[in-house]
Structures are given as C-alpha cells and as structure tokens.
Write a protein that holds these residues in place. Structure first.
Motif, PDB file in Angstrom:
ATOM      1  N   ILE A  94     -30.411  43.675 -71.109  1.00 15.55           N
ATOM      2  CA  ILE A  94     -30.792  44.592 -70.032  1.00 15.55           C
ATOM      3  C   ILE A  94     -31.344  43.682 -68.946  1.00 15.55           C
ATOM      4  CG2 ILE A  94     -32.354  46.416 -69.318  1.00 15.55           C
ATOM      5  CD1 ILE A  94     -32.033  47.640 -72.033  1.00 15.55           C
ATOM      6  N   GLU A  95     -30.845  43.883 -67.735  1.00 12.06           N
ATOM      7  CA  GLU A  95     -31.260  42.984 -66.663  1.00 12.06           C
ATOM      8  C   GLU A  95     -31.889  43.759 -65.529  1.00 12.06           C
ATOM      9  OE1 GLU A  95     -27.955  40.503 -65.604  1.00 12.06           O
ATOM     10  OE2 GLU A  95     -28.475  39.174 -67.261  1.00 12.06           O
ATOM     11  N   GLY A  96     -32.693  43.072 -64.758  1.00  6.67           N
ATOM     12  CA  GLY A  96     -33.323  43.708 -63.602  1.00  6.67           C
ATOM     13  C   GLY A  96     -33.634  42.697 -62.535  1.00  6.67           C
ATOM     14  N   ILE A  97     -33.872  43.187 -61.330  1.00  4.29           N
ATOM     15  CA  ILE A  97     -34.231  42.272 -60.244  1.00  4.29           C
ATOM     16  C   ILE A  97     -35.478  42.782 -59.526  1.00  4.29           C
ATOM     17  CG2 ILE A  97     -32.011  41.206 -59.725  1.00  4.29           C
ATOM     18  CD1 ILE A  97     -31.569  43.349 -57.621  1.00  4.29           C
ATOM     19  N   VAL A  98     -36.204  41.851 -58.965  1.00  2.00           N
ATOM     20  CA  VAL A  98     -37.353  42.218 -58.127  1.00  2.00           C
ATOM     21  C   VAL A  98     -37.280  41.394 -56.853  1.00  2.00           C
ATOM     22  CG1 VAL A  98     -38.900  42.783 -60.033  1.00  2.00           C
ATOM     23  CG2 VAL A  98     -38.885  40.483 -59.119  1.00  2.00           C
ATOM     24  N   GLN A  99     -37.818  41.941 -55.791  1.00  2.00           N
ATOM     25  CA  GLN A  99     -37.813  41.191 -54.533  1.00  2.00           C
ATOM     26  C   GLN A  99     -39.160  41.365 -53.855  1.00  2.00           C
ATOM     27  OE1 GLN A  99     -34.817  42.311 -51.678  1.00  2.00           O
ATOM     28  NE2 GLN A  99     -34.815  40.272 -50.787  1.00  2.00           N
ATOM     29  N   ASP A 100     -39.639  40.255 -53.336  1.00  2.00           N
ATOM     30  CA  ASP A 100     -40.873  40.318 -52.565  1.00  2.00           C
ATOM     31  C   ASP A 100     -40.506  40.778 -51.161  1.00  2.00           C
ATOM     32  OD1 ASP A 100     -43.102  39.849 -51.043  1.00  2.00           O
ATOM     33  OD2 ASP A 100     -43.749  38.135 -52.267  1.00  2.00           O
ATOM     34  N   ILE A 101     -40.881  42.001 -50.805  1.00  2.01           N
ATOM     35  CA  ILE A 101     -40.463  42.547 -49.505  1.00  2.01           C
ATOM     36  C   ILE A 101     -41.645  42.627 -48.538  1.00  2.01           C
ATOM     37  CG2 ILE A 101     -38.445  43.832 -50.310  1.00  2.01           C
ATOM     38  CD1 ILE A 101     -40.317  46.337 -50.369  1.00  2.01           C
ATOM     39  N   THR A 102     -42.668  41.802 -48.823  1.00  2.00           N
ATOM     40  CA  THR A 102     -43.874  41.858 -47.993  1.00  2.00           C
ATOM     41  C   THR A 102     -43.543  41.624 -46.521  1.00  2.00           C
ATOM     42  OG1 THR A 102     -44.913  40.868 -49.895  1.00  2.00           O
ATOM     43  CG2 THR A 102     -46.241  41.005 -47.897  1.00  2.00           C
ATOM     44  N   GLN A 103     -42.759  40.556 -46.275  1.00  4.18           N
ATOM     45  CA  GLN A 103     -42.434  40.188 -44.895  1.00  4.18           C
ATOM     46  C   GLN A 103     -41.683  41.327 -44.200  1.00  4.18           C
ATOM     47  OE1 GLN A 103     -40.327  36.611 -45.097  1.00  4.18           O
ATOM     48  NE2 GLN A 103     -41.178  35.787 -43.225  1.00  4.18           N
ATOM     49  N   TRP A 104     -40.704  41.856 -44.910  1.00  2.00           N
ATOM     50  CA  TRP A 104     -39.861  42.924 -44.404  1.00  2.00           C
ATOM     51  C   TRP A 104     -40.694  44.166 -44.106  1.00  2.00           C
ATOM     52  CZ3 TRP A 104     -38.187  47.589 -46.812  1.00  2.00           C
ATOM     53  CH2 TRP A 104     -37.086  48.158 -46.215  1.00  2.00           C
ATOM     54  N   LYS A 105     -41.622  44.441 -45.061  1.00  2.00           N
ATOM     55  CA  LYS A 105     -42.513  45.598 -44.921  1.00  2.00           C
ATOM     56  C   LYS A 105     -43.373  45.438 -43.676  1.00  2.00           C
ATOM     57  CE  LYS A 105     -43.128  48.924 -47.979  1.00  2.00           C
ATOM     58  NZ  LYS A 105     -42.371  50.025 -48.034  1.00  2.00           N
ATOM     59  N   THR A 106     -43.937  44.209 -43.519  1.00  2.00           N
ATOM     60  CA  THR A 106     -44.809  43.964 -42.369  1.00  2.00           C
ATOM     61  C   THR A 106     -44.030  44.176 -41.078  1.00  2.00           C
ATOM     62  OG1 THR A 106     -45.661  42.225 -43.762  1.00  2.00           O
ATOM     63  CG2 THR A 106     -46.562  42.331 -41.558  1.00  2.00           C
ATOM     64  N   ILE A 107     -42.810  43.620 -41.050  1.00  2.00           N
ATOM     65  CA  ILE A 107     -41.996  43.767 -39.833  1.00  2.00           C
ATOM     66  C   ILE A 107     -41.731  45.249 -39.573  1.00  2.00           C
ATOM     67  CG2 ILE A 107     -39.707  43.316 -38.831  1.00  2.00           C
ATOM     68  CD1 ILE A 107     -39.773  40.636 -40.375  1.00  2.00           C
ATOM     69  N   ASN A 108     -41.412  45.974 -40.648  1.00  2.00           N
ATOM     70  CA  ASN A 108     -41.109  47.400 -40.503  1.00  2.00           C
ATOM     71  C   ASN A 108     -42.297  48.186 -39.982  1.00  2.00           C
ATOM     72  OD1 ASN A 108     -38.508  47.562 -41.051  1.00  2.00           O
ATOM     73  ND2 ASN A 108     -38.709  48.730 -42.942  1.00  2.00           N
ATOM     74  N   ILE A 109     -43.471  47.827 -40.521  1.00  2.00           N
ATOM     75  CA  ILE A 109     -44.678  48.534 -40.066  1.00  2.00           C
ATOM     76  C   ILE A 109     -44.887  48.231 -38.579  1.00  2.00           C
ATOM     77  CG2 ILE A 109     -47.199  48.607 -40.304  1.00  2.00           C
ATOM     78  CD1 ILE A 109     -46.656  48.075 -43.382  1.00  2.00           C
ATOM     79  N   GLU A 110     -44.724  46.923 -38.231  1.00  2.00           N
ATOM     80  CA  GLU A 110     -44.903  46.551 -36.825  1.00  2.00           C
ATOM     81  C   GLU A 110     -43.878  47.267 -35.951  1.00  2.00           C
ATOM     82  OE1 GLU A 110     -44.697  42.318 -36.872  1.00  2.00           O
ATOM     83  OE2 GLU A 110     -46.711  42.121 -37.739  1.00  2.00           O
ATOM     84  N   LEU A 111     -42.643  47.311 -36.481  1.00  2.00           N
ATOM     85  CA  LEU A 111     -41.567  47.969 -35.720  1.00  2.00           C
ATOM     86  C   LEU A 111     -41.860  49.440 -35.494  1.00  2.00           C
ATOM     87  CD1 LEU A 111     -38.130  46.689 -36.961  1.00  2.00           C
ATOM     88  CD2 LEU A 111     -38.858  47.009 -34.624  1.00  2.00           C
ATOM     89  N   ALA A 112     -42.332  50.089 -36.578  1.00  6.27           N
ATOM     90  CA  ALA A 112     -42.639  51.521 -36.476  1.00  6.27           C
ATOM     91  C   ALA A 112     -43.727  51.739 -35.434  1.00  6.27           C
ATOM     92  CB  ALA A 112     -43.072  52.041 -37.830  1.00  6.27           C
ATOM     93  N   LEU A 113     -44.730  50.824 -35.454  1.00  4.71           N
ATOM     94  CA  LEU A 113     -45.817  50.934 -34.475  1.00  4.71           C
ATOM     95  C   LEU A 113     -45.279  50.761 -33.063  1.00  4.71           C
ATOM     96  CD1 LEU A 113     -48.845  49.054 -36.047  1.00  4.71           C
ATOM     97  CD2 LEU A 113     -48.764  51.411 -35.233  1.00  4.71           C
ATOM     98  N   ALA A 114     -44.427  49.697 -32.929  1.00  6.56           N
ATOM     99  CA  ALA A 114     -43.864  49.403 -31.605  1.00  6.56           C
ATOM    100  C   ALA A 114     -43.014  50.580 -31.130  1.00  6.56           C
ATOM    101  CB  ALA A 114     -43.025  48.139 -31.673  1.00  6.56           C
ATOM    102  N   LYS A 115     -42.273  51.188 -32.096  1.00  8.20           N
ATOM    103  CA  LYS A 115     -41.399  52.304 -31.740  1.00  8.20           C
ATOM    104  C   LYS A 115     -42.247  53.477 -31.249  1.00  8.20           C
ATOM    105  CE  LYS A 115     -37.625  55.006 -33.532  1.00  8.20           C
ATOM    106  NZ  LYS A 115     -37.725  56.064 -34.509  1.00  8.20           N
TER     107      LYS A 115
END
Ligand code: ADP
Length: 774
Positions: free
Chosen positions: A370-391
């Motif tokens: 059984i396999e799985g993957i994880v990804q650190d999306i901190t950077q992406w999340k931060t950009i998204n939050i900033e983007l949402a704010l900017a939007k």
C-alpha cells in the motif's frame, strides 16, 4: 618354494590367469590357440570351466572365433612368436564387466593372459565423462566463460566463450596465461581483484567474486562478473589450482545503472517538489519512507526508534490530529487527498497534503504494497493566502473605482442634459446657415459624448455588480427593427444590404430585459455597420435546441462582410477598452468598451458571446441569452428559419449636379439633402467631365445650357469615357426648354431621361429612384 606353492598362488590370485599355446598353419601364421592352464578368477570372469577348456583349442570351444576374431588370434600370435608384451581393455559379455588384459610370452609359441577387473574404474570414468558433457552443455547454454589457473605456474586455460565476452576468439588471444587476463582488465578493477584473491588465498573467504570492467575488442569497456574457487592446495598449504566463471553482465549492469539513475532522479524530483512517498509491505508489515519524507516531517532518519507512524503522530499539529485519525479510518477504496498541519523540528508550522492508500498488486493480482504520498504545501499555501488577500484588496479597489466612475458619469450626465436641451431649443430659433452648421456639429458631439457616458455608466454598473435586469415582455421583432433603425441612415448611406431572419420556433410570450437585449444587438449591428464598407449584414435569431432548466434560450447572430478581425486579436475583443487596431479609433471612432459591456450584459442574462471572423473577410458575432416564458411554450422546430423582415435597399446615392444657375442649384441641393444623398455640384459641362473622371456617380443631373461646355457636349465626352471604363451612368437632363423635340434631342445625345424645370420634388425623387434602383 615348491611348484605346488606357485600353483596355489596362481590359483588363488585375485588376477585372472590363462596360459596358452599358439597354433600356426602351414605358412606359420597363427590361426588358433590352445588352453594350457587357467585359474579360478579366470573361470569367474569368463564363465568358462578349466575342466572344459584345458587341453582344447579355442576353435573347439568357440567354433566361430577363427572367422570373427582372427585378428585377435594374430595379435596374440604376435605376442607368442615375437615376445612383445601387450595391454588392452576389454568388456566381457558373460561377466558384464571391464578388464584390463595384459598379454606376455614366457617362451616362444606360448603366451600368458592376466585379467584385472576394471569395471569400477570404467564406470567412474563414464560417469565423469557424462558429468563433463553435462557441464559443457550447461556452460554452452548459459554462455558462461570458464577459466582454470595454476596459481603456482601461471598456466591458464580459458574456454572459447571467455574470449567471446571481450570480442575475441581464443586463437586471437593465444598464447593464454594469467597475463592475458591482466592485459584486458581495467587497472582499477584489477586492484579490487587482487585484493579479493589475496583474501581467498589466505582462506579468509571461500569465493573470489568481483565485477570488473574489461577492454572489448571494439574499444569500449564491458562489465564481466568473475567468480572462482581454489580447487587444490599444495601440501604446504599454498593455493595450487583455481577455476571459475567469467560472465558478460553488461546488459545487467546497464539496467542497474539506469535503475540507479532513475532512482536518483526520482529522489531529486521528490526533493525539489517537497514530495515524499511511503510504502507498506503487506507481507512483512514493513514500512519504508523515501528520504524526502524524513525532511518533510523534520524527523532524523538515524535517531528514529519504533514505528514510523508514531513518529508522525508526535509532530502533527494537535488540532489537526482528528483529521489524520479520521482519514486513517476511511476504507482504502474511499480514500481521498486531505490536508493537515505539522510542527516542524524548528517549531514552524508546515502544511501537508497527503494521499494515502494506493494498492500495488503483483503480476498475479495479489495486493503486495500500500503506497501513499505526502507533500509539503506550506509555500503554496502561503502564496495562496497572499493571493487571496491581494485578490480581495483588488476587488475592493475595483469596486471603489467602479463606484467612482458611476458617480462621475452621473455627475457629467446632468450638465450634459442641460447642454443638449439648450442646443435643441436653440435649433428651433431662427438661425443663419452657418449657425445651423455649428449647431449640427454641437449636436453630433454631444450625442457621442452622451453615448460614451452611457457606456461608462453601464460598464461601471456591471463591474460593481449593480446592473439590475428587467423582467417584462420581450418582443424580438420589435427589438430587431428598433436596433436596425438606429443605423438606417448609415446603412443607406453606405448602400449596405441588411436582412433579418427569425426562427419560426421563437415563442411569442418571452419575458426578460428587452432594453439590454437591444443594447447588445444594436452594439453588434452598430459595429457591423461601422466596420463594413460594402456588402451585407445578416441578423438572425433562433431558439437553441436544449432549453436551460426549461427556460427558452435564444441565439442571435450578426454577420457582416466587413474588414474582419485578425486571429491574434480575437481574444482581446471582449476585454475592456480594447480595439483591434488603435488606428480604428481614428478611422471609426469608439472606445473599445462596447463589446465588454455586451459580454457583461449577456453573462448577466445567463448567456455567452463569441465571434468568428477572418481578416478582410467579414465577422459573425453570436450571443445567447436565457429568457423566461409566459404560459404557452411553442415547441416548433428551430431548424426551419423564415425571413420575417426584408428591408428595402436604400442605396446612398452619389449624385452629380451640373447647374450654373444659383437658384436652381439650391433647390436641387435641398431636395437631395432631404434624402441625405451625397452631392457633387459643378457649374458647367467641363467641370462635370472632370468630376466624372475622378469619381463614380449613381446619376448625373445635367443642365443643358451652360458656359464653357454645354450639357450635350459634356454628355458625349462622358459617354466616351464610359466606353473605356465599361460602365454606364444615368444622365438626366434638366432644362427649362420644355419644347416638343427637346426630350428626343437629349436622348439622342446620349442622355437617359429628361426633367423639365421648374422641377417638382416628387417627380425628382421618382426619377432618381427609377434610375438608381438595381
Ligand atoms: P468600439 O467602441 O471601439 O467599437 P467595441 O468593444 O464595440 O468597441 O469593439 C472592439 C473592437 O472590436 C473594435 O474597435 C473593432 O476593432 C473590433 N470589432 C468589433 N466589431 C467588429 C466587426 N463587426 N468587424 C470588424 N471589427 C470589429
């Protein structure tokens, strides 16, 4: 020792014994022999009894022997007569065993045979031979090279395959010694080999086992797997012989190399993408993490003890623990990606995206991992939050801007209304011709300013989400007629053909916002008229086959034969303030707002707007809108369209007036201006010819008596010029001479018709229509 003793010795000997005398024919050629004495072992080996054979010849015992074994008798005779000793191996049928036979002659004509049983050795030899063959077959089948090496002397043997692995034949690399191998092996790998051999010779390890690179005949390096074992040692414990195999593992090495490369790339990709993977072996329950997993969770690979899952649990952000626990409880087939937070080793909070539970099956379809993957999306999340704010900030700024524009437009409209009202009042007062012209310009300018302000107001309303639609009856035919009417003047002036088609299935009782539909349609028709200099404009309306949630959907199309739109500019069309060519603003006017307002309105009406166009080859603008319906739904087919309105073709007329009298000229001018026809006014026949030479006219109104060149002469010259151009322009004579025969004279001179002065307005229009209609 007594004779008896020797006899006993012979009788009891473990070696078979037989004593014979050779018998020769008359030519002294051996042809038979006689048994003189045999011992017990002989009897056992040959199954012949001494009492039966002693004193008898072999030809008596075995009558056929002289024919089939005559050579053997001669061979024995050679021993008996010439005294040579001979040895041979023989299989005994009655004994079913092998003997080594020694034949010697103690005295001329006599011979002794000693038989030693070698059956055991022979079967061992056969077994050995069989084994050797088997090994040879296996080696041939596996394509393995072999080597044997006498460590003490350096003598070496290779098989053919050994040489083949490095591209040679054995012959090519002969003479072979251990030096041959040294010559081909890569120096670095030679050192590794030497090292291993030393350990084997020191009895530290049993096998010599190395992968080494060897120089191939074609110049490249090939990988060879060498394996061997010491097969004998000297009495003083030194290695004496060694043998082993030599296998081509180039392909295998290549695969190994590619695999390693792929693994390294995957690892690098995981590092770059901050993506880790894990796999859970279902057979042994072992969980393996990729290196990046440790980095993502900030866990030290070497210091970890216990289950990896527990290590993660310790770093999960406490408030998100329930998310992970809930996800773990979800059955594998229903698992979906999820997100949670962790506290990293430096105490920073990281966002994790995880996808668990991909089942990997083996070739027999048994689940193995059984396999799985994880990804650190901190950077992406931060950009998204900033983007949402900017939007959000941008949206707030945009709404403020739209509100400002909307207020401004209102503010400008109020004084503009007063301005336009005053101009209209001024217009009905008594004015000079010049003042009328000024008023006309002021009227046109204020009208375009008003339309611009209206556009900005609409645009701002749409942008600010303040546009409210009406819900009243919609009369499609009325909308079409009104929209076209707005441009009737220019359509006529340009001589464009306009036709409308209304699908028969359009329901009668539609509800919606007729003003906004008309606004969109008139914008598209206005553009079509603006950007089409010759040809036609077709406007169609039909019902779209699939209604939207039971509501009728209409599709409008405005197709023109105008300048078209270059492909790269099409996507800009519905964007704010964009014109295909900036030069269009100068030539055709406009702000580039029209289509984006249309798009906003159409989207508000649940529809879409799009365009199909080819540069220099016309455009088709389409839009759909969803309307409501009263009580009855007309379900007739939409495919059969019918022409409902066909507009008469009002051509813009381009007239040439040839008149030298001021008053007559003013009258004709007034008549023509009333119809908005284009006039070129000249005062004599010569000027008429010049004007004709430069421009095409729909008709020429020609006075007869004029200075410089009269009407007859001018007509003749014009007809001459026309012949060259291959055209014909109606020339209508205008003369105060209404005498009999004058009309004929005019027609004879090449004119087409005749109007007499004073000219009646209705006659004038009828005459022009007669000669200008196609
Ligand atoms: P404008 O007020 O400039 O006409 P629009 O938004 O209505 O603004 O149109 C944008 C641009 O699209 C126009 O400037 C013109 O370049 C191009 N365009 C629109 N309709 C047509 C058409 N029927 N044929 C050719 N070009 C067109």
């Amino acid at each position: 020792m007594s004779d008896n003793f020797y006899k006993k010795l012979i009788q009891e000997s473990p070696i078979g014994y037989a004593y014979h005398k050779i018998i020769c024919d008359k030519d002294d050629i051996p042809c038979d022999f006689e048994f003189l004495e045999v011992n017990a072992k002989f009897e056992e080996f040959t199954k012949l009894k001494g009492v039966d054979i002693v004193g008898r010849r072999i030809s008596e015992i075995l009558p056929d022997i002289t024919t089939y074994e005559i050579d053997k008798i001669k061979f024995l005779g050679d021993v008996a007569i010439n005294g040579v000793t001979k040895e041979y191996e023989e299989f005994s049928e009655p004994y079913q065993g092998w003997f080594k036979v020694n034949v010697s002659s103690p005295e001329k004509y006599y011979f002794v045979m000693h038989f030693i049983d070698i059956s055991k050795e022979m079967s061992q030899l056969a077994e050995l031979q069989k084994n050797r063959e088997k090994i040879t077959n296996i080696l041939n089948a596996t394509n393995v090279g072999t080597w044997e090496w006498n460590i003490q002397t350096g003598e070496t043997e290779f098989n053919e395959r050994w040489a083949e692995v490095i591209g040679y034949s054995l012959e090519e690399i002969s003479p072979i010694s251990i030096e041959t191998w040294r010559r081909f092996v890569h120096p670095e790998d030679f050192k590794i080999s030497e090292n291993q051999l030393k350990r084997v010779f020191d009895r530290e390890i049993n096998y010599y086992d190395v992968d080494c690179r060897m120089k191939h005949k074609d110049g490249r390096l090939v990988w060879v797997h060498d394996r061997g074992k010491v097969t004998s040692w000297t009495v003083d414990g030194k290695p004496l012989t060694m043998s082993g195999t030599h296998t081509d593992i180039n392909g295998h090495k290549q695969t190994e190399y590619e695999l390693a490369n792929r693994e390294a790339t995957l690892k690098e990709a995981q590092r770059i993408g901050q993506m880790g993977s894990w796999s859970w072996n279902l057979k042994n329950s072992e969980v393996v993490w990729s290196d990046e997993m440790y980095n993502i969770f900030g866990i030290d690979k070497d210091s970890i003890s216990g289950r990896l899952g527990d290590a993660i649990s310790k770093v999960i952000y406490p408030e998100d623990l329930h998310i992970v626990q809930a996800e773990n409880a979800v059955p594998i087939s229903e698992k979906k990606p999820f997100e949670y937070r962790i506290i990293h080793s430096d105490n920073s909070i990281h966002h994790i995206w995880a996808k668990n539970g991909e089942v990997i099956y083996d070739e027999l379809q048994n689940p193995v991992y059984i396999e799985g993957i994880v990804q650190d999306i901190t950077q992406w999340k931060t950009i998204n939050i900033e983007l949402a704010l900017a939007k959000k900030e941008a949206e707030v700024a945009n709404t403020a801007k739209s509100k400002f524009l909307s207020n401004m437009s209102h503010e400008i409209r109020t004084p503009l209304n007063g301005f336009i009202g005053m101009i209209q009042l001024l217009e009905i007062t008594e004015l000079t011709e010049e003042q009328k012209e000024f008023i006309d310009i002021a009227k046109k300018s204020s009208a375009s300013l008003l339309s611009l302000i209206n556009d900005i107001l609409d645009y701002s309303k749409i942008e600010a989400g303040m546009m409210v639609l009406e819900m009243i009856p919609v009369d499609i035919r009325r909308i079409l007629a009104d929209s076209i009417d707005l441009f009737r003047f220019t359509i006529e002036k340009k001589g464009l053909i306009v036709e409308t088609f209304i699908g028969s299935a359009i329901p009668e009782n539609l509800m919606g916002d007729p003003f906004r539909i008309r606004q969109v349609l008139s914008n598209l028709i206005g553009n079509a008229v603006k950007y089409t200099n010759t040809g036609r404009i077709d406007i169609t309306v039909k019902k779209v086959e699939n209604p939207c949630n039971g509501k009728p959907k209409l599709e409008f199309a405005v197709t023109d034969t105008g300048i078209g739109i270059p492909p790269q500019k099409m996507e800009l069309l519905f964007k704010n303030f964009s014109q295909v060519e900036s030069s269009n603003t100068r030539i055709y006017g406009g702000t580039g707002l029209g289509l984006s307002i249309c798009k906003g309105l159409i989207e508000k009406m649940g529809g879409e707007i799009w365009v199909e166009s080819k540069e220099c080859d016309g455009s088709s603008f389409y839009f759909t809108c969803i309307l409501d319906q009263g009580t009855i739904m007309d379900d007739a087919s939409t495919t059969c369209d019918k022409v409902l309105i066909k507009f008469p073709i009002y051509k813009l007329l381009n007239l040439l007036i040839v008149e030298d009298d001021e008053i007559s000229m003013t009258v004709i001018k007034k008549f023509a201006q009333h119809k908005d026809w284009n006039l070129t006014v000249v005062q004599n026949g010569k000027e008429a010819v010049d004007a004709f030479d430069q421009m095409r006219f729909d008709a020429i109104l020609m006075d007869i008596q004029m200075p410089v060149m009269d009407g007859y002469e001018a007509t003749a010259v014009i007809r001459q010029l026309e012949r060259k151009k291959g055209i014909h322009t109606p020339i209508i004579a205008m003369t105060a001479f209404a005498l009999k025969g004058d009309k004929e004279k005019c027609l004879e001179s090449g004119m087409d018709d005749y109007l007499s002065k004073p000219i009646d307005i209705n006659d004038f229009y009828a005459m022009i229509r007669k000669w200008s209609e196609d």
